[in-house]
Write a protein that holds these residues in place. Structure first.
Motif, short mmCIF file in Angstrom:
data_model
loop_
_atom_site.label_atom_id
_atom_site.label_comp_id
_atom_site.label_asym_id
_atom_site.label_seq_id
_atom_site.Cartn_x
_atom_site.Cartn_y
_atom_site.Cartn_z
N ILE A 159 41.94 39.29 46.83
CA ILE A 159 43.35 38.92 46.73
C ILE A 159 43.55 37.58 47.41
O ILE A 159 43.16 37.39 48.56
CB ILE A 159 44.26 39.98 47.38
N ARG A 214 37.73 42.21 40.12
CA ARG A 214 39.12 41.86 39.88
C ARG A 214 39.56 40.83 40.92
O ARG A 214 39.11 40.87 42.07
CB ARG A 214 40.06 43.06 40.04
N TRP A 221 43.35 39.24 42.29
CA TRP A 221 44.80 39.20 42.24
C TRP A 221 45.26 37.91 42.92
O TRP A 221 44.82 37.58 44.02
CB TRP A 221 45.43 40.37 43.00
N ILE A 242 52.41 39.09 40.91
CA ILE A 242 50.99 39.33 41.14
C ILE A 242 50.31 39.18 39.80
O ILE A 242 50.64 39.90 38.84
CB ILE A 242 50.73 40.74 41.71
N VAL A 274 46.83 39.50 37.75
CA VAL A 274 45.53 40.15 37.81
C VAL A 274 44.59 39.45 36.84
O VAL A 274 44.90 39.31 35.65
CB VAL A 274 45.63 41.65 37.46
N LEU A 297 51.92 48.09 38.45
CA LEU A 297 50.57 47.55 38.46
C LEU A 297 49.61 48.72 38.63
O LEU A 297 49.63 49.40 39.65
CB LEU A 297 50.40 46.55 39.61
#
Length: 191
Positions: free
Chosen positions: A111, A137, A139, A148, A150, A166
């Motif tokens: 993230i 992944r 974010w 946000i 993705v 989400l």
């Protein structure tokens, strides 16, 4: 400030550098120790909110950690980014791993929260680098847009705003809205 501007640092040289002055965190990019942007108040509050939400969900499944460097490769070179948060499952890094060093394997989730002076485009390029390095992944959180986004290795990015839920099959049972994150961080709509 860039450390070792004329010479290229090896991964081991970078990992052996003394801590930066104050709260400075460095990332290894193209053989250079580059200071990471210093987080501001909203950034810190969003980090805390996401750490709380993901931390509750991942209990017994993995670790969620703020500001933990990762040893990766980018364009065939050592790369050590320090994401704002990362989640790594015990499938990728065993629960009994207990070393005080950079994360040795690509995490499931990275993230990044856009800081003042950074653009969404810069973060999208960094997201691609993470995905190319086998992070599952990424974010990107944008406090100005209250969103946000993705990033997936095999699909177009998807942006979540407001009350849109989400969810992701990779993180079964983890679900929330962007608005819940911003409310948990106590960042008002008129900011």
């Amino acid at each position: 400030m860039i450390l070792q501007a004329n010479n290229q640092l090896t991964l081991q040289q970078f990992l052996n550098l003394p801590p930066g002055d104050g709260d400075i965190t460095y990332e290894l990019i193209d053989g250079q120790a580059i200071p990471k942007m210093s987080p501001k108040f909203f950034h810190s509050k969003l980090t805390r909110a996401l750490l709380y939400l993901i931390g509750q969900w991942c209990e017994g499944q993995g670790e969620v950690c703020p500001e933990w460097a990762i040893t990766l490769t980018r364009d065939g070179r050592d790369w050590v980014p320090t994401p704002d948060l990362l989640y790594i499952s015990y499938e990728r890094l065993p629960a009994n791993w207990d070393e005080d060093e950079a994360c040795p394997v690509p995490p499931d989730l990275v993230i990044e929260i856009i800081s003042p002076g950074q653009t969404f485009g810069q973060m999208a390029a960094k997201a691609k680098d993470y995905l190319d390095a086998k992070v599952l992944r990424v974010w990107v959180v944008d406090s100005k847009a209250r969103s946000i986004t993705v990033f997936y290795p095999d699909a177009a990015p998807q942006t979540y705003m407001g009350e849109e839920l989400l969810t992701d099959s990779l993180f079964e049972g983890l679900e929330f809205t962007a608005e819940q994150v911003f409310q948990k961080a106590r960042i008002s709509l008129d900011t």
